[in-house]
Write a protein that holds these residues in place. Structure first.
Motif, PDB file in Angstrom:
ATOM      1  N   ARG A 227      38.923 -56.738  18.987  1.00 34.24           N
ATOM      2  CA  ARG A 227      38.053 -55.694  18.424  1.00 34.24           C
ATOM      3  C   ARG A 227      38.724 -55.013  17.236  1.00 34.24           C
ATOM      4  O   ARG A 227      38.071 -54.727  16.229  1.00 34.24           O
ATOM      5  CB  ARG A 227      37.731 -54.678  19.520  1.00 34.24           C
ATOM      6  N   GLU A 231      37.048 -54.809  13.484  1.00 37.04           N
ATOM      7  CA  GLU A 231      36.660 -53.523  12.910  1.00 37.04           C
ATOM      8  C   GLU A 231      37.493 -53.160  11.697  1.00 37.04           C
ATOM      9  O   GLU A 231      37.047 -52.388  10.851  1.00 37.04           O
ATOM     10  CB  GLU A 231      36.764 -52.436  13.980  1.00 37.04           C
ATOM     11  N   LEU A 236      31.778 -54.011  12.006  1.00 41.47           N
ATOM     12  CA  LEU A 236      31.470 -54.800  13.181  1.00 41.47           C
ATOM     13  C   LEU A 236      30.695 -53.973  14.191  1.00 41.47           C
ATOM     14  O   LEU A 236      31.031 -52.819  14.458  1.00 41.47           O
ATOM     15  CB  LEU A 236      32.779 -55.284  13.826  1.00 41.47           C
ATOM     16  N   ASN A 237      29.626 -54.556  14.725  1.00 33.51           N
ATOM     17  CA  ASN A 237      28.933 -53.980  15.876  1.00 33.51           C
ATOM     18  C   ASN A 237      29.521 -54.586  17.138  1.00 33.51           C
ATOM     19  O   ASN A 237      29.509 -55.811  17.307  1.00 33.51           O
ATOM     20  CB  ASN A 237      27.430 -54.293  15.823  1.00 33.51           C
ATOM     21  N   VAL A 238      30.073 -53.744  17.990  1.00 32.88           N
ATOM     22  CA  VAL A 238      30.617 -54.211  19.265  1.00 32.88           C
ATOM     23  C   VAL A 238      29.638 -53.810  20.372  1.00 32.88           C
ATOM     24  O   VAL A 238      29.292 -52.636  20.515  1.00 32.88           O
ATOM     25  CB  VAL A 238      32.017 -53.623  19.533  1.00 32.88           C
ATOM     26  N   GLU A 240      28.575 -53.831  24.367  1.00 30.37           N
ATOM     27  CA  GLU A 240      29.004 -53.982  25.756  1.00 30.37           C
ATOM     28  C   GLU A 240      27.904 -54.695  26.532  1.00 30.37           C
ATOM     29  O   GLU A 240      26.766 -54.225  26.604  1.00 30.37           O
ATOM     30  CB  GLU A 240      29.285 -52.613  26.369  1.00 30.37           C
ATOM     31  N   LEU A 258      32.616 -57.912  26.066  1.00 31.86           N
ATOM     32  CA  LEU A 258      32.367 -57.412  24.717  1.00 31.86           C
ATOM     33  C   LEU A 258      31.921 -58.548  23.800  1.00 31.86           C
ATOM     34  O   LEU A 258      32.592 -59.570  23.688  1.00 31.86           O
ATOM     35  CB  LEU A 258      33.638 -56.779  24.131  1.00 31.86           C
ATOM     36  N   ALA A 260      30.300 -59.267  19.719  1.00 34.73           N
ATOM     37  CA  ALA A 260      30.323 -58.635  18.407  1.00 34.73           C
ATOM     38  C   ALA A 260      29.393 -59.363  17.453  1.00 34.73           C
ATOM     39  O   ALA A 260      29.167 -60.576  17.573  1.00 34.73           O
ATOM     40  CB  ALA A 260      31.753 -58.635  17.846  1.00 34.73           C
ATOM     41  N   VAL A 334      34.836 -60.853  21.668  1.00 33.14           N
ATOM     42  CA  VAL A 334      36.078 -60.246  21.189  1.00 33.14           C
ATOM     43  C   VAL A 334      36.809 -59.622  22.376  1.00 33.14           C
ATOM     44  O   VAL A 334      36.199 -59.129  23.314  1.00 33.14           O
ATOM     45  CB  VAL A 334      35.832 -59.162  20.108  1.00 33.14           C
ATOM     46  N   ALA A 336      39.122 -56.669  23.914  1.00 31.62           N
ATOM     47  CA  ALA A 336      39.290 -55.240  23.645  1.00 31.62           C
ATOM     48  C   ALA A 336      40.615 -55.010  22.951  1.00 31.62           C
ATOM     49  O   ALA A 336      40.717 -54.285  21.968  1.00 31.62           O
ATOM     50  CB  ALA A 336      39.212 -54.445  24.937  1.00 31.62           C
TER      51      ALA A 336
END
Length: 339
Positions: A227, A231, A236-238, A240, A258, A260, A334, A336
């Protein structure tokens, strides 16, 4: 291997500024150490230069251990952010300084200075003093001075960060072209992702003294391992999976917690469009016009999503409800990782 870093470690008190870094660098390669302030990238460069001493590990040049070799004997050229030119010396004398220290014959020094100033397009500035030059010119002089003694490696410590945007952009291209022409192995420290992506053969992304990922710009952007990398390099849109599960399309074997997706890969839907697969609705919270694109921040029930749209935008006023999809082919897993 040309330059090898083996479990390189440096501590300041109880803090590991560089923590067991391993890296191989090929001859003629341009590599960027990229990361936020305090991540250890400058300390790592200073360890390679010999300006800091190792606590653990080894640095080898063509197989020879540099551990006990002082900086002045490593034959590495260094360019700093602050230029570090001698104010009482002319441009020509600044470039000649390292050659005189190495006791080059006078005629060879004069020829080499002329050659270096031609290389950085400053032959006509040879008799001027640093204060008479612009910031960009001063950094060119610093580059010429570093290259003059024919160093084995060129080390650049955020050399463009003190310059304005237009000059930075020009010098990026000039430095890269010069490096290619000379074929000199080059390591540059930067916190600027665009700079690293434009200039480097490979990028080493650092976080908290460790390597998060090493690779070419395309791989780091398209397939970030963590992540943090995703980022830091671009936006980036992460997502959940626990919150977005029903809104995500099938994405192969991506069962990780996760997922992305880059903002430019989120697809806005026209009002009457009915695609196959899950559709997400959200309210526009923010709109930023950036010239060649518009960036939207959209709030869906499952969370916030950034969307980037190129070209004219037909919808997307603040408060408006939009529909969009998250294409499965652009979703990636991705880790964490440490944050």
């Amino acid at each position: 291997m040309f330059l090898e870093l083996r479990s390189v470690t440096k501590r300041f008190g109880g803090v590991a500024a560089v923590d067991h870094v391993d890296l191989d660098i090929e001859a003629g390669e341009f590599i960027c150490f990229l990361g936020p302030s305090g991540c250890g990238k400058t300390t790592l460069l200073r360890l390679i230069a010999g300006l800091e001493s190792l606590d653990e590990g080894a640095i080898l040049l063509r197989g020879s251990d540099l551990g006990q070799l002082p900086a002045r004997k490593r034959n590495f050229g260094v360019v700093f952010q602050s230029y570090s030119l001698f104010p009482g010396m002319t441009v020509a004398r600044n470039v000649a300084y390292g050659l005189a220290c190495r006791k080059w014959p006078r005629r060879e020094i004069e020829a080499r200075v002329d050659e270096m100033l031609d290389l950085v397009h400053l032959r006509d500035q040879a008799g001027k003093y640093p204060h008479e030059l612009s910031g960009g010119m001063q950094q060119r002089v610093a580059l010429a001075r570093a290259l003059a003694p024919e160093p084995a490696v060129l080390l650049l410590d955020e050399p463009l960060s003190a310059l304005d945007a237009k000059v930075r952009e020009t010098l990026r291209s000039e430095i890269r072209d010069l490096q290619k022409r000379l074929g000199i192995t080059t390591i540059m420290v930067t916190h600027d992702q665009d700079e690293a992506m434009e200039m480097a053969d490979r990028i080493l992304v650092m976080n908290r003294g460790r390597i998060e990922q090493v690779g070419v710009a395309q791989d780091l952007y398209r397939r970030p391992a963590t992540r943090f990398v995703g980022e830091f390099i671009g936006r980036l849109n992460v997502l959940e999976r626990e919150r977005w599960g029903d809104l995500l399309p099938p994405a192969g074997d991506l069962s990780e917690a996760l997922l992305a997706i880059r903002p430019e890969h989120v697809r806005l839907l026209a009002a009457d469009e009915a695609p196959a697969g899950p559709v997400v609705e959200g309210r526009v919270r923010k709109v930023a016009f950036l010239g060649n694109m518009t960036r939207l921040l959209v709030e869906a029930d499952a969370g916030l999503v950034e969307i980037e749209v190129h070209g004219p935008l037909q919808q997307g006023e603040v408060g408006e409800t939009l529909r969009f999809v998250l294409p499965g082919e652009h979703l990636s897993a991705v880790s964490a990782g440490p944050r």
